[in-house]
Design a protein around this motif. Structure first.
Motif, PDB file in Angstrom:
ATOM      1  N   LEU A 152     -43.584 -29.864  88.537  1.00  0.00           N
ATOM      2  CA  LEU A 152     -45.004 -29.691  88.239  1.00  0.00           C
ATOM      3  C   LEU A 152     -45.669 -28.761  89.235  1.00  0.00           C
ATOM      4  O   LEU A 152     -46.390 -27.828  88.873  1.00  0.00           O
ATOM      5  CB  LEU A 152     -45.704 -31.055  88.257  1.00  0.00           C
ATOM      6  N   LEU A 153     -45.412 -28.988  90.528  1.00  0.00           N
ATOM      7  CA  LEU A 153     -46.074 -28.189  91.542  1.00  0.00           C
ATOM      8  C   LEU A 153     -45.433 -26.817  91.700  1.00  0.00           C
ATOM      9  O   LEU A 153     -46.116 -25.848  92.022  1.00  0.00           O
ATOM     10  CB  LEU A 153     -46.076 -28.953  92.873  1.00  0.00           C
ATOM     11  N   ARG A 177     -54.145 -33.668  83.096  1.00  0.00           N
ATOM     12  CA  ARG A 177     -52.841 -33.104  82.721  1.00  0.00           C
ATOM     13  C   ARG A 177     -51.710 -33.825  83.428  1.00  0.00           C
ATOM     14  O   ARG A 177     -50.615 -33.943  82.897  1.00  0.00           O
ATOM     15  CB  ARG A 177     -52.788 -31.611  83.047  1.00  0.00           C
ATOM     16  N   HIS A 178     -51.969 -34.299  84.617  1.00  0.00           N
ATOM     17  CA  HIS A 178     -50.944 -35.089  85.299  1.00  0.00           C
ATOM     18  C   HIS A 178     -51.599 -36.095  86.204  1.00  0.00           C
ATOM     19  O   HIS A 178     -52.628 -35.843  86.828  1.00  0.00           O
ATOM     20  CB  HIS A 178     -49.995 -34.202  86.106  1.00  0.00           C
ATOM     21  N   ILE A 194     -31.277 -42.238  82.880  1.00  0.00           N
ATOM     22  CA  ILE A 194     -31.182 -40.847  83.310  1.00  0.00           C
ATOM     23  C   ILE A 194     -32.202 -40.641  84.421  1.00  0.00           C
ATOM     24  O   ILE A 194     -33.409 -40.765  84.190  1.00  0.00           O
ATOM     25  CB  ILE A 194     -31.480 -39.890  82.144  1.00  0.00           C
ATOM     26  N   VAL A 195     -31.723 -40.381  85.614  1.00  0.00           N
ATOM     27  CA  VAL A 195     -32.617 -40.178  86.761  1.00  0.00           C
ATOM     28  C   VAL A 195     -32.798 -38.680  86.970  1.00  0.00           C
ATOM     29  O   VAL A 195     -31.814 -37.955  87.192  1.00  0.00           O
ATOM     30  CB  VAL A 195     -32.057 -40.837  88.031  1.00  0.00           C
ATOM     31  N   LEU A 196     -34.036 -38.225  86.877  1.00  0.00           N
ATOM     32  CA  LEU A 196     -34.338 -36.811  87.083  1.00  0.00           C
ATOM     33  C   LEU A 196     -34.670 -36.569  88.552  1.00  0.00           C
ATOM     34  O   LEU A 196     -35.567 -37.213  89.101  1.00  0.00           O
ATOM     35  CB  LEU A 196     -35.515 -36.377  86.211  1.00  0.00           C
ATOM     36  N   ASP A 197     -33.951 -35.669  89.155  1.00  0.00           N
ATOM     37  CA  ASP A 197     -34.236 -35.262  90.527  1.00  0.00           C
ATOM     38  C   ASP A 197     -35.132 -34.039  90.526  1.00  0.00           C
ATOM     39  O   ASP A 197     -35.246 -33.319  89.518  1.00  0.00           O
ATOM     40  CB  ASP A 197     -32.933 -34.943  91.267  1.00  0.00           C
ATOM     41  N   ALA A 198     -35.748 -33.790  91.656  1.00  0.00           N
ATOM     42  CA  ALA A 198     -36.536 -32.564  91.810  1.00  0.00           C
ATOM     43  C   ALA A 198     -35.608 -31.355  91.749  1.00  0.00           C
ATOM     44  O   ALA A 198     -34.380 -31.478  91.881  1.00  0.00           O
ATOM     45  CB  ALA A 198     -37.290 -32.599  93.123  1.00  0.00           C
ATOM     46  N   PHE A 199     -36.171 -30.182  91.532  1.00  0.00           N
ATOM     47  CA  PHE A 199     -35.378 -28.960  91.484  1.00  0.00           C
ATOM     48  C   PHE A 199     -34.682 -28.727  92.817  1.00  0.00           C
ATOM     49  O   PHE A 199     -35.275 -28.921  93.890  1.00  0.00           O
ATOM     50  CB  PHE A 199     -36.263 -27.749  91.197  1.00  0.00           C
ATOM     51  N   SER A 200     -33.446 -28.282  92.736  1.00  0.00           N
ATOM     52  CA  SER A 200     -32.791 -27.757  93.937  1.00  0.00           C
ATOM     53  C   SER A 200     -33.364 -26.373  94.237  1.00  0.00           C
ATOM     54  O   SER A 200     -34.097 -25.799  93.421  1.00  0.00           O
ATOM     55  CB  SER A 200     -31.282 -27.645  93.689  1.00  0.00           C
ATOM     56  N   GLU A 201     -33.012 -25.828  95.385  1.00  0.00           N
ATOM     57  CA  GLU A 201     -33.505 -24.490  95.715  1.00  0.00           C
ATOM     58  C   GLU A 201     -33.015 -23.476  94.699  1.00  0.00           C
ATOM     59  O   GLU A 201     -33.761 -22.563  94.306  1.00  0.00           O
ATOM     60  CB  GLU A 201     -33.048 -24.095  97.124  1.00  0.00           C
ATOM     61  N   ALA A 248     -43.410 -38.886  89.826  1.00  0.00           N
ATOM     62  CA  ALA A 248     -44.480 -38.176  89.136  1.00  0.00           C
ATOM     63  C   ALA A 248     -44.286 -36.679  89.308  1.00  0.00           C
ATOM     64  O   ALA A 248     -44.019 -36.196  90.415  1.00  0.00           O
ATOM     65  CB  ALA A 248     -45.830 -38.604  89.707  1.00  0.00           C
ATOM     66  N   GLY A 249     -44.397 -35.955  88.185  1.00  0.00           N
ATOM     67  CA  GLY A 249     -44.296 -34.503  88.252  1.00  0.00           C
ATOM     68  C   GLY A 249     -42.892 -33.965  88.186  1.00  0.00           C
ATOM     69  O   GLY A 249     -42.688 -32.756  88.303  1.00  0.00           O
ATOM     70  N   VAL A 250     -41.892 -34.830  87.980  1.00  0.00           N
ATOM     71  CA  VAL A 250     -40.505 -34.364  88.012  1.00  0.00           C
ATOM     72  C   VAL A 250     -40.046 -33.810  86.658  1.00  0.00           C
ATOM     73  O   VAL A 250     -38.961 -33.233  86.566  1.00  0.00           O
ATOM     74  CB  VAL A 250     -39.574 -35.501  88.477  1.00  0.00           C
ATOM     75  N   GLY A 251     -40.866 -33.985  85.619  1.00  0.00           N
ATOM     76  CA  GLY A 251     -40.526 -33.382  84.339  1.00  0.00           C
ATOM     77  C   GLY A 251     -40.057 -34.363  83.277  1.00  0.00           C
ATOM     78  O   GLY A 251     -39.399 -33.964  82.316  1.00  0.00           O
TER      79      GLY A 251
END
Length: 949
Positions: free
Chosen positions: A374-375, A468-469, A334-341, A162-165
């Protein structure tokens, strides 16, 4: 790790383009029309540039608010006003737009035809605006679309937390594809087992509204889906459709949807989007699996998203389907990962360049948000909203902590509103929350509009608002104290019930869920029963079983009252009917559910579904070969009908009595009961809907009666009853009764020995089965008949192979009560091949099956086969004994026709006696019907040969 990103990101290329009589120059902030300047305020001008930057692609409301207002807290109403101002300047009619098209509930699209070199420049500009961290994912979607355009169907999943885009990626791709090629459906957090095909139906409805040709195509090739879209039909059409489709199975819905997709995509590709598949119902997952496995060209991309951990950790139906489709290369994931730094730093640099230079802030932002886009976006929004780019701003230590901090910033009234809304679900109606909070709708609408304006908590939805989410909604819901949560669910249930009384938009499953969570089991059970019946009518038996199972688990919390008994019977009856369709007509699940309902009938003898479970249980026990239990059921039903005078119970009692006597080889007694059943049916036919029975009892009674008349030697009357069964089935306009009439017609013709007629009837059964996707056991049984006819018509080996195929298909459905005759067909086919040992094995199996259940209705034929095989292996004494036993069995059954067949076999032998021929003459003389049939002709030929010899 040290991450450095320039604080001055590359500025976007300015637009300069022509459309119609207009010329737009972004760098000069000027819009010209026929060489004259068009007065336009800065915000409408910026919106025009944002739309023109991606021509013919959807630009969402959020994207426009972000790009033009920079996440200032403005509401969507401001955007609407700005669009109106822009349209006025362009002289563009929103009802017949030439330049700016509204995409309902989602955003806008610039549709003007571009002139000159500017068109290619804008396209190149749009292509360069890549999404941070998602460029590879976007390119994989583009590749799938290219393959689909070539006719190679694509199933693509976008997975992530959730929230990964996931939604952002999908919306971006949909904008590229264009609305004309898209059909979008959204799964919502379901109640109970969920509404069958909810996201697909939403997509079809959206699709039909945009393209009238789709509605006509649905009407032409997908009537089961047309039934689910009431706004496309009149009440009269729906009732007609419902009658015609009674008995159709879920498999037909799958086939029709595949056909609809293939027909529609013959000329252009389609992007079918299903979001949040982790909330999907089982029926939608089955449909996706079916479409993925279809052969042939289809210009389709079915793009779906889901939360990966929700699928892996739970027993979700997608789990197994996902594994199978990926294993066989039928789906891409397609697996979406969280943002890298580094990606967080890129995002910050694009939004707030001054903050990007602060490595400590970027590192803290990445660590505390875990890189969740998202966050990350929300924290940056908060910093920018404060008007201070403080590098020392504290970032909470966890995801929940971030959301909790936002919640603490809310006013008490706003917090109460959002908590009540979180109980309603991901989407909610203003009237519902207003009722729960005891506030007027107008003031609540103002509060919701304010929360939506802040672009964190809420967004507009059709007829209300949505979170919204889901992350925000989940945190709000979980922080409510348990007792308060129960009270809120109770209030929501009451509000929804009042809304439903005015307009039936609220689903029964939703009401059931809220009453259950509000610890009010009785109304929860009522609504679960209604939801279960609805799922059954919508060809989703698996959902019906799930809903009834959940509801029955609530029964212990209810006091033992007549109302509870009535509900329990309803739920058990529906569960049994669903089990017949989903698991098989002879399944333990069907038997157990029907028996549960039947055991309570003494307490509610006038229950409206009594015909469904009494008749259904009788048929289930018949095909399972459990005659003793069927006889007990018939006797209990008869006693109850005598007590109450109820015609429906009487009909079921007579029919089950007739079934038992038929299987036990007592055609005279069976005939009497079946004639009583037909008379009882006439008494209730005009007052009872056919849906209260598992299958039409009159058609079954007429068919069984035809078999008894056939065995008794009344061939013409048997055929007349078969014609009556067909006429009744045609009048009902339902496939189930038509299949039953064909079934009994075939059995009569088998006993006459008319192989060509049997082959034709079996083909009709197959066609009906394929057209309506009837229960699989019907398809299995028609294979027996086709094999029997094939063997009689000269291809004995091929016929046996087909009989065996049918047998193997039938085994999983528990057809123990029907299987001995199938083994007999196999033995006869093998005997025609001269394969005596194999024929003996088949016959032994048939004998064992018949003996195990006490079946005698086909025993005469089994004994004749034993005699034929004994002759084949050189055992004349056994052959004589078996045939004489067949004659004795036919006489014991008082079955004149069977006696004719057995005596003919006896008189064919060289050791037949004068007495044997005299007995055959006696039987032939007694027959007044069927004189033109092959068995009678054979008997007369034997008698003539004896007389002439």
């Amino acid at each position: 790790m040290t991450t450095r990103v320039t604080a001055d990101p590359k500025a976007e290329q300015s637009l300069r383009l022509r459309f119609d009589a207009f010329e737009l120059d972004e760098a000069d902030a000027r819009l010209m029309r026929a060489g004259q300047p068009v007065p336009l305020a800065p915000k409408p001008f910026a919106v025009l540039c944002a739309l023109a930057r991606t021509p013919r692609a959807l630009v969402t409301k959020n994207a426009l608010l972000d790009g033009v207002w920079g996440h200032r807290f403005v509401s969507e109403s401001v955007l609407k006003s700005t669009i109106s101002e822009l349209r006025a300047a362009l002289d563009d009619d929103p009802k017949k737009p030439r330049y700016i098209e509204t995409v309902s509930r989602r955003g806008y699209r610039f549709i003007a035809a571009l002139g000159g070199p500017a068109a290619s420049a804008v396209a190149a500009l749009a292509a360069t605006s890549a999404m941070i961290g998602r460029a590879d994912a976007l390119e994989r979607l583009r590749a799938a679309w290219r393959l689909a355009a070539e006719g190679r169907r694509q199933i693509v999943w976008v997975a992530g937390e959730a929230g990964v885009g996931k939604t952002t990626l999908i919306e971006r791709f949909m904008a590229e594809v264009g609305e004309a090629h898209c059909a979008h459906g959204q799964c919502v957090e379901q109640y109970g087992a969920g509404e069958p095909y909810l996201p697909v139906l939403e997509a079809i409805a959206d699709w039909c509204r945009r393209d009238a040709a789709v509605a006509e195509l649905v009407r032409a090739v997908a009537p089961t889906w047309l039934l689910q879209l009431p706004w496309l039909t009149t009440p009269v059409e729906r009732e007609s459709l419902r009658r015609e489709l009674t008995g159709a199975g879920q498999a037909r819905m799958l086939r029709e949807m595949a056909e609809l997709l293939e027909r529609h995509t013959e000329n252009r590709p389609l992007l079918l989007v299903t979001e949040d598949l982790h909330w999907s119902d089982q029926a939608t997952i089955q449909l996706m699996d079916y479409v993925a496995r279809r052969r042939g060209a289809t210009r389709l991309v079915w793009l779906a998203s889901f939360r990966l951990t929700d699928i892996i950790a739970s027993d979700h139906p997608l789990r197994a389907v996902r594994h199978e489709l990926r294993l066989h290369g039928l789906a891409d994931e397609i697996v979406l990962d969280a943002f890298s730094e580094q990606e967080v730093a890129q995002y910050v640099a694009a939004r707030a360049p001054a903050l990007a230079a602060d490595e400590k802030f970027v590192r803290a932002l990445h660590g505390r948000t875990e890189g969740l886009p998202l966050l990350v976006a929300d924290v940056v929004d908060e910093v920018m909203a404060r008007g201070s780019l403080s590098r020392s701003m504290a970032v909470p230590k966890s995801l929940t902590g971030i959301i909790e901090r936002y919640i603490r910033q809310l006013a008490p009234e706003e917090r109460a509103l959002l908590e009540a809304a979180s109980v309603c679900g991901a989407e909610f109606r203003l009237a519902t929350v207003a009722c729960v909070l005891e506030r007027d709708v107008a003031s609540l609408a103002e509060s919701c509009a304010e929360l939506a304006r802040r672009q964190r908590w809420l967004s507009d939805a059709d007829g209300g608002y949505a979170f919204r989410h889901t992350l925000y909604r989940e945190v709000l819901y979980q922080r409510i104290a348990p007792l308060m949560r129960v009270q809120l669910h109770r209030k929501v249930a009451g509000a929804l019930e009042r809304e439903r009384a005015k307009a039936p938009k609220v689903s029964a499953a939703e009401l059931a869920f809220h009453f259950e969570q509000g610890r009010e089991p009785e109304p929860a059970l009522r609504y679960y029963a209604e939801a279960a019946e609805s799922a059954l009518l919508h060809f989703s038996p698996a959902e019906t079983m799930s809903l009834t199972e959940r509801a029955l688990s609530l029964l212990p919390s209810l006091e033992a009252t007549s109302a509870r008994t009535t509900l329990e019977i309803t739920l058990a009856a529906l569960q049994g009917a669903a089990a017949v369709q989903a698991v098989g007509i002879g399944s333990r699940e069907a038997k157990r559910a029907y028996q549960r309902a039947q055991s309570l009938l003494d307490q509610a003898p006038q229950h409206p579904l009594r015909g469904l479970f009494l008749h259904g249980l009788g048929v289930v026990l018949w095909v399972r070969g459990e005659l003793g239990e069927a006889n007990v059921l018939a006797e209990r039903s008869e006693a109850l009908s005598d007590q109450t005078g109820d015609a429906t119970t009487r009909l079921c009692a007579c029919l089950v009595h007739g079934i038992v006597q038929h299987v036990r080889g007592r055609p005279r007694t069976a005939r009497a009961w079946l004639e009583k059943a037909i008379a009882a049916a006439e008494g209730i036919d005009k007052t009872t809907a056919p849906a209260v029975f598992a299958a039409d009892p009159t058609v079954i009674a007429l068919g069984l009666l035809a078999l008894q008349l056939m065995h008794l030697g009344f061939v013409a009357q048997a055929r007349a009853r078969v014609r009556d069964a067909h006429a009744r089935a045609r009048a009902l306009r339902a496939p189930g009764p038509q299949a039953a009439a064909l079934w009994f017609d075939t059995l009569v013709e088998v006993r006459i020995g008319n192989a060509k007629r049997v082959a034709d009837l079996a083909s009709q059964v197959l066609a009906l089965t394929e057209e309506y996707a009837l229960m699989p056991h019907v398809r299995a049984v028609q294979l027996w008949w086709r094999g029997w006819a094939q063997a009689r018509l000269g291809d004995a080996r091929g016929g046996y192979a087909r009989i065996r195929e049918g047998h193997e298909q039938a085994v999983p459905f528990g057809l123990r009560g029907l299987i001995s005759e199938a083994h007999a067909y196999g033995a006869e086919a093998l005997a025609r091949c001269g394969d005596w040992p194999a024929a003996r094995r088949e016959l032994d199996e048939a004998m064992c099956c018949a003996e195990a259940i006490g079946e005698r209705q086909y025993l005469t034929q089994l004994l004749l086969l034993d005699g034929q095989i004994a002759d084949g292996v050189g055992e004349p004494q056994r052959a004589r004994d078996s045939i004489r036993r067949a004659v004795a069995e036919a006489r014991a059954q008082e079955a004149l026709w069977l006696e004719l067949v057995a005596l003919s076999a006896l008189c064919e032998r060289t050791d037949a006696t004068a007495k044997d021929f005299a007995e055959l003459r006696r039987v032939v003389d007694q027959l007044n019907e069927g004189l033109d049939t092959p068995p009678v002709a054979k008997a007369r030929a034997l008698l003539a040969a004896r007389r002439n010899g």
